[in-house]
Design an enzyme around this catalytic site. Structure first.
Site, PDB file in Angstrom:
ATOM      1  N   ASP A 242      14.243  49.263  97.385  1.00 27.54           N
ATOM      2  CA  ASP A 242      15.036  50.005  98.181  1.00 27.54           C
ATOM      3  C   ASP A 242      16.039  50.664  97.394  1.00 27.54           C
ATOM      4  O   ASP A 242      17.269  50.379  96.808  1.00 27.54           O
ATOM      5  CB  ASP A 242      15.615  49.219  99.483  1.00 27.54           C
ATOM      6  CG  ASP A 242      16.537  50.121 100.082  1.00 27.54           C
ATOM      7  OD1 ASP A 242      16.761  51.211 100.244  1.00 27.54           O
ATOM      8  OD2 ASP A 242      17.247  49.320 101.078  1.00 27.54           O
ATOM      9  N   VAL A 243      16.024  52.086  97.240  1.00 26.11           N
ATOM     10  CA  VAL A 243      16.926  52.944  96.327  1.00 26.11           C
ATOM     11  C   VAL A 243      18.241  52.918  96.898  1.00 26.11           C
ATOM     12  O   VAL A 243      19.050  53.220  96.177  1.00 26.11           O
ATOM     13  CB  VAL A 243      16.606  54.259  96.328  1.00 26.11           C
ATOM     14  CG1 VAL A 243      15.048  54.430  95.312  1.00 26.11           C
ATOM     15  CG2 VAL A 243      16.442  55.233  97.432  1.00 26.11           C
TER      16      VAL A 243
ATOM     17  N   ASN B 194      12.702  61.190  93.842  1.00 22.93           N
ATOM     18  CA  ASN B 194      11.879  61.646  94.808  1.00 22.93           C
ATOM     19  C   ASN B 194      12.130  61.057  96.159  1.00 22.93           C
ATOM     20  O   ASN B 194      11.870  61.773  97.039  1.00 22.93           O
ATOM     21  CB  ASN B 194      10.446  61.822  94.436  1.00 22.93           C
ATOM     22  CG  ASN B 194       9.634  62.034  95.406  1.00 22.93           C
ATOM     23  OD1 ASN B 194       9.426  63.264  95.804  1.00 22.93           O
ATOM     24  ND2 ASN B 194       8.865  60.924  96.157  1.00 22.93           N
TER      25      ASN B 194
ATOM     26  N   TYR C 262      19.796  65.722 106.718  1.00 16.35           N
ATOM     27  CA  TYR C 262      18.701  65.956 105.593  1.00 16.35           C
ATOM     28  C   TYR C 262      19.555  67.184 104.869  1.00 16.35           C
ATOM     29  O   TYR C 262      19.560  67.132 103.560  1.00 16.35           O
ATOM     30  CB  TYR C 262      17.565  66.503 105.992  1.00 16.35           C
ATOM     31  CG  TYR C 262      16.351  66.843 105.051  1.00 16.35           C
ATOM     32  CD1 TYR C 262      15.912  65.628 104.502  1.00 16.35           C
ATOM     33  CD2 TYR C 262      15.922  67.926 104.847  1.00 16.35           C
ATOM     34  CE1 TYR C 262      14.714  65.731 103.483  1.00 16.35           C
ATOM     35  CE2 TYR C 262      15.277  68.360 103.886  1.00 16.35           C
ATOM     36  CZ  TYR C 262      14.345  67.128 103.107  1.00 16.35           C
ATOM     37  OH  TYR C 262      13.616  67.298 102.160  1.00 16.35           O
TER      38      TYR C 262
ATOM     39  N   LYS D  38      20.773  67.205 100.831  1.00 18.40           N
ATOM     40  CA  LYS D  38      20.048  68.133  99.892  1.00 18.40           C
ATOM     41  C   LYS D  38      21.023  68.908  99.186  1.00 18.40           C
ATOM     42  O   LYS D  38      20.801  69.349  98.042  1.00 18.40           O
ATOM     43  CB  LYS D  38      18.764  68.671 100.499  1.00 18.40           C
ATOM     44  CG  LYS D  38      17.958  67.793 100.917  1.00 18.40           C
ATOM     45  CD  LYS D  38      17.398  67.099  99.562  1.00 18.40           C
ATOM     46  CE  LYS D  38      15.943  66.224 100.151  1.00 18.40           C
ATOM     47  NZ  LYS D  38      15.678  65.503  98.861  1.00 18.40           N
TER      48      LYS D  38
END
Length: 251
Positions: free
Chosen positions: A61-62, A88, A156, A160
């Site tokens: 789990d990043v 990614n 999102y 980003k």
């Protein structure tokens, strides 16, 4: 160093863009750690690669610091070094008006898309700056949304945009350790996550429109090119997109 001597970590490697990039790196001769939340897709991708001992799968789990530390420690224990990190892993949120967005949903996207990249970048730098030969390369998966939002996409889009700042900071701070950092912004690669584009998605003017997509292999080829550069060269930012997608002139 030739690709056959290089080691990569790919997060979100079980499906979609991550899988395509991991398979391309393995085909080029890299040893690769495939990381993701679910073990089954990782094992399937590893089996598909036919890379044998050059592939390692690690469920992680990043967004969890301990999980990320274990991911890089296991990679170092198996392969001895790290030459490439492809950040990614990422998630999106349901398309809801910003004022209706819950804190829990906001935090879940930020934890994965931004904090996850930060944590993985930290661990990669710790390895890259102390190994011999020193240095390496970090490639962040940005997005078209790092430049221009879609309707109702605040979590999102915000993460980003933040990745662009983190990419620049990493590129600057990594110079003294021979670590290059770059960002690839991808528009409408044909994966399961972009199936909705083929059915029609909301546009800035309120209309619903079908958007063209491109083969995900073009993304894998682009990342492979970025990774293949010698230490003295870097692609700082690259945009790979479906030619006719409504991005230029969006809105």
């Amino acid at each position: 160093m030739s690709a056959s001597n290089k080691v990569a970590v790919v997060t979100g490697a079980g499906t979609g863009i991550g899988k395509a990039v991991a398979l391309a790196l393995l085909k080029a001769g890299y040893s690769v750690t495939l990381s993701g939340r679910r073990p089954e897709p990782l094992e399937q991708a590893a089996a598909e690669s036919g890379a044998g001992p050059r592939v390692l799968t690690i469920t992680a789990d990043v967004g969890n610091p301990e999980s990320v530390r274990a991911l890089f420690a296991k990679t170092q224990a198996r392969f001895g070094r790290l030459d490439l990190l492809f950040n990614n892993a990422g998630i999106s949120a349901p398309s809801v008006p910003l004022e209706d967005l819950t804190y829990d949903l906001w935090k879940r996207v930020v934890d994965t898309n931004l904090t996850g990249v930060f944590l993985c970048t930290q661990e990669a730098i710790k390895l890259m700056k102390t190994q011999v030969p020193r240095g390496g390369r970090i490639i962040n998966n940005g997005s078209i949304s790092a430049h221009s939002p879609r309707p109702n996409s605040a979590p999102y889009t915000a993460t980003k945009h933040a990745i662009t700042g983190l990419t620049k900071s990493t590129a600057l701070d990594g110079r003294k350790y021979d670590i290059a950092c770059s960002q690839i912004d991808i528009g409408n690669a044909a994966t399961d996550l972009s199936e909705k584009m083929a059915r029609g998605v909301p546009q800035a003017n309120g209309e619903i429109a079908v958007e063209p997509r491109m083969d995900v292999q073009h993304v894998a080829d682009a990342v492979l090119y970025m990774a293949s550069l010698p230490p003295e060269a870097n692609v700082q930012f690259m945009t790979v997109m479906a030619t006719k997608m409504p991005f230029i002139g969006r809105g």
